[in-house]
Write an enzyme that holds these catalytic residues in place. Structure first.
Site, short mmCIF file in Angstrom:
data_model
loop_
_atom_site.label_atom_id
_atom_site.label_comp_id
_atom_site.label_asym_id
_atom_site.label_seq_id
_atom_site.Cartn_x
_atom_site.Cartn_y
_atom_site.Cartn_z
N GLY A 127 19.08 -4.02 -3.38
CA GLY A 127 19.07 -4.49 -1.99
C GLY A 127 18.20 -3.53 -1.20
O GLY A 127 17.29 -2.92 -1.75
N GLY A 132 17.99 -8.59 -6.12
CA GLY A 132 18.42 -8.99 -7.47
C GLY A 132 18.89 -10.43 -7.53
O GLY A 132 18.64 -11.14 -8.50
N GLU A 163 31.15 -7.00 -1.98
CA GLU A 163 31.86 -5.73 -1.77
C GLU A 163 33.04 -5.89 -0.83
O GLU A 163 34.07 -5.24 -1.00
CB GLU A 163 30.87 -4.69 -1.21
N ASN A 204 18.00 -12.88 -5.35
CA ASN A 204 17.08 -13.89 -4.80
C ASN A 204 15.64 -13.83 -5.27
O ASN A 204 14.93 -14.82 -5.15
CB ASN A 204 17.06 -13.77 -3.26
N HIS A 240 21.83 -3.21 -8.91
CA HIS A 240 22.13 -3.61 -7.53
C HIS A 240 20.87 -3.34 -6.71
O HIS A 240 20.58 -2.19 -6.38
CB HIS A 240 23.33 -2.81 -6.99
N HIS A 281 27.37 2.73 -4.49
CA HIS A 281 27.44 1.27 -4.71
C HIS A 281 28.61 0.90 -5.63
O HIS A 281 28.61 -0.16 -6.25
CB HIS A 281 26.13 0.72 -5.34
N MET A 332 11.57 -6.69 1.14
CA MET A 332 10.92 -7.21 -0.06
C MET A 332 10.28 -8.58 0.19
O MET A 332 9.20 -8.86 -0.33
CB MET A 332 11.94 -7.29 -1.21
N ARG A 333 10.93 -9.42 1.01
CA ARG A 333 10.33 -10.74 1.27
C ARG A 333 8.96 -10.59 1.92
O ARG A 333 8.01 -11.29 1.57
CB ARG A 333 11.23 -11.56 2.21
P1 ADP Z 1 21.64 -4.17 1.97
O1 ADP Z 1 21.42 -3.05 1.01
O2 ADP Z 1 21.20 -3.84 3.38
O3 ADP Z 1 22.99 -4.83 1.88
P2 ADP Z 1 20.67 -6.68 0.87
O4 ADP Z 1 21.48 -6.64 -0.38
O5 ADP Z 1 21.02 -7.67 1.91
O6 ADP Z 1 20.55 -5.25 1.53
O7 ADP Z 1 19.15 -6.90 0.41
C1 ADP Z 1 18.13 -6.92 1.35
C2 ADP Z 1 16.81 -7.07 0.58
O8 ADP Z 1 16.84 -8.31 -0.15
C3 ADP Z 1 15.58 -7.10 1.48
O9 ADP Z 1 14.54 -6.32 0.93
C4 ADP Z 1 15.20 -8.57 1.44
O10 ADP Z 1 13.84 -8.78 1.65
C5 ADP Z 1 15.58 -8.93 0.02
N1 ADP Z 1 15.66 -10.37 -0.16
C6 ADP Z 1 16.55 -11.25 0.34
N2 ADP Z 1 16.22 -12.51 -0.01
C7 ADP Z 1 15.09 -12.43 -0.76
C8 ADP Z 1 14.26 -13.39 -1.42
N3 ADP Z 1 14.51 -14.68 -1.38
N4 ADP Z 1 13.17 -12.92 -2.10
C9 ADP Z 1 12.90 -11.63 -2.16
N5 ADP Z 1 13.65 -10.66 -1.56
C10 ADP Z 1 14.73 -11.07 -0.87
#
Ligand code: ADP
Length: 405
Positions: free
Chosen positions: A216, A336, A385, A338, A214, A187, A290-291
């Protein structure tokens, strides 16, 4: 090379089943770069789909692609080339920036790809067998598609190459360290972008002790002192540290010995378990997103979240100790940026570290989520990135052009 596109950068991120892209064009802002369009082909090798959009809304495209034509990276690149020619005619002579997961021990900065570099990147395949081969096939396909373009490799490991030895090694016989069994950290392009943001807007943090989380689908944390990474939760592979969408995070190696010895599992089966079936998905039994977990009232979803938060808090304490104090914590990545809930869970009870969360600022995902009197600043910053890669491309190619004059 057309004059208008001589500084245009195409950023490519080639994965196992996806090809993500972003185009940046010359602009008058501080970076000299504006975001023109982003998109991706996913489902490569299965049911390929394409989508792209531009910040001004002029482009918004979604297409189902032919699975035979787009069965691997060259087919995906051929489609992308055709699409780019239609929407951005004259993209000849641009610079192509590649996200490359592994730069080994040798690459601590981006590099223009020539045959020697190409061979070196190939030699790193055993270090990242699930990612590096796809990055390389993306590079090969791009060289074929854009033979006149400068191709630049930007590494996820590079930002961490100055780790102190104690944070770069495992306690194995030293010969393993010499052959490259080290804590590389990943990352790095995200952390470098955040570090640059701090230099621009938060100079006291840029010169201080910060932890960046970070979070995601892939998740890690980085301890940064005076702009330099001194520690990462990820190590030899992108499996270590925090639990992720489908990856296990930190695990006792004794578990792996048990899986091999008692369960007779092969390396491939264990790899599949640790990379694809574990983390939030494995713990919740529901899914990796996560959502979805936050919306679920299944107690297993709550437990998966609790474990995620527990590991972040544990690493935060460890990193604050390594940094000998803390001036800032920054949240980034999809979760992180959202999830107010996750940030709140992480920060609740961290007053002993000097962090005082501003609940309403956190609920609103404001840039500053600590109170004005908090000794440690807590921030939410959106990572970028792709822009980091484009900046590197511009610096490298302009540096080369200046040297050639
Ligand atoms: P990647 O590592 O694939 O680039 P991202 O940085 O896009 O991933 O993050 C994806 C994650 O962020 C998923 O678990 C998604 O559910 C979570 N996410 C995005 N928006 C929200 C939100 N509003 N609340 C909670 N989790 C969120």
């Amino acid at each position: 090379m057309t004059a208008s596109h001589s500084r245009t950068v195409l950023v490519l991120n080639a994965g196992s089943s996806s090809l993500k892209f972003a185009i940046f064009t010359p602009s008058d802002d501080a970076d000299g770069l504006a975001d023109l369009c982003r998109g991706q082909i996913d489902g490569i090798g299965a049911v390929p789909r394409f989508k792209a959009s531009s910040p001004d809304g002029a482009i918004s495209d979604k297409l189902d692609l032919d699975p035979v034509q787009v069965s691997a990276q060259p087919g995906a690149m051929a489609f992308l080339l055709g699409w780019l020619e239609t929407h951005f005619p004259g993209l000849v002579g641009l610079t192509v920036g590649h996200r490359v997961v592994h730069g080994g021990v040798s690459y601590s900065a981006p590099v223009v790809i020539d045959p020697t570099v190409r061979d070196a990147l190939n030699a790193f395949k055993p270090l990242a067998p699930l990612h590096q081969p796809h990055n390389l096939s993306g590079i090969d396909a791009a060289i074929e598609a854009f033979p006149d373009a400068a191709q630049v490799a930007c590494f996820d490991t590079a930002f961490h190459r100055n780790h102190p030895w104690v944070n770069d090694t495992f306690a194995l016989p030293r010969s393993f360290y010499e052959e490259g069994v080290r804590r590389y950290g990943f990352h790095g392009l995200s952390y470098e972008y955040i570090s640059d943001r701090l230099k621009g807007s938060w100079s006291e943090l840029a010169a201080g002790r910060v932890v960046v989380a970070h979070l995601g689908n892939g998740a890690s944390m980085c301890a940064i002192k005076d702009g330099i990474s001194v520690g990462s939760t990820m190590g030899f592979s992108a499996l270590d540290g925090l639990p992720m969408g489908t990856r296990c995070g930190q695990i006792d190696p004794g578990v792996l010995l048990y899986l091999m010895g008692e369960r007779g599992m092969s390396a491939d089966e264990i790899s599949n378990l640790l990379y694809k079936e574990s983390g939030l998905k494995g713990l919740s039994g529901i899914g990796h997103d996560m959502r979805e977990l936050e919306a679920s009232d299944d107690p297993r979803a709550a437990e998966a979240i609790a474990y995620f938060v527990f590991r972040i808090r544990r690493e935060l304490g460890a990193m604050a100790s390594v940094l000998q104090g803390l001036d800032g914590i920054i949240f980034t990545g999809g979760i992180g940026e959202n999830s107010a809930h996750i940030r709140s869970e992480v920060l609740t009870g961290t007053e002993w570290l000097g962090i005082e969360m501003d609940k309403s600022a956190n609920a609103a995902s404001a840039e500053v989520i600590s109170t004005p009197t908090s000794r440690v600043k807590a921030l939410v910053l959106k990572t970028n990135e792709e822009l980091m890669i484009a900046r590197h491309c511009l610096r490298l190619t302009e540096g080369r052009a200046a040297a050639a004059e």
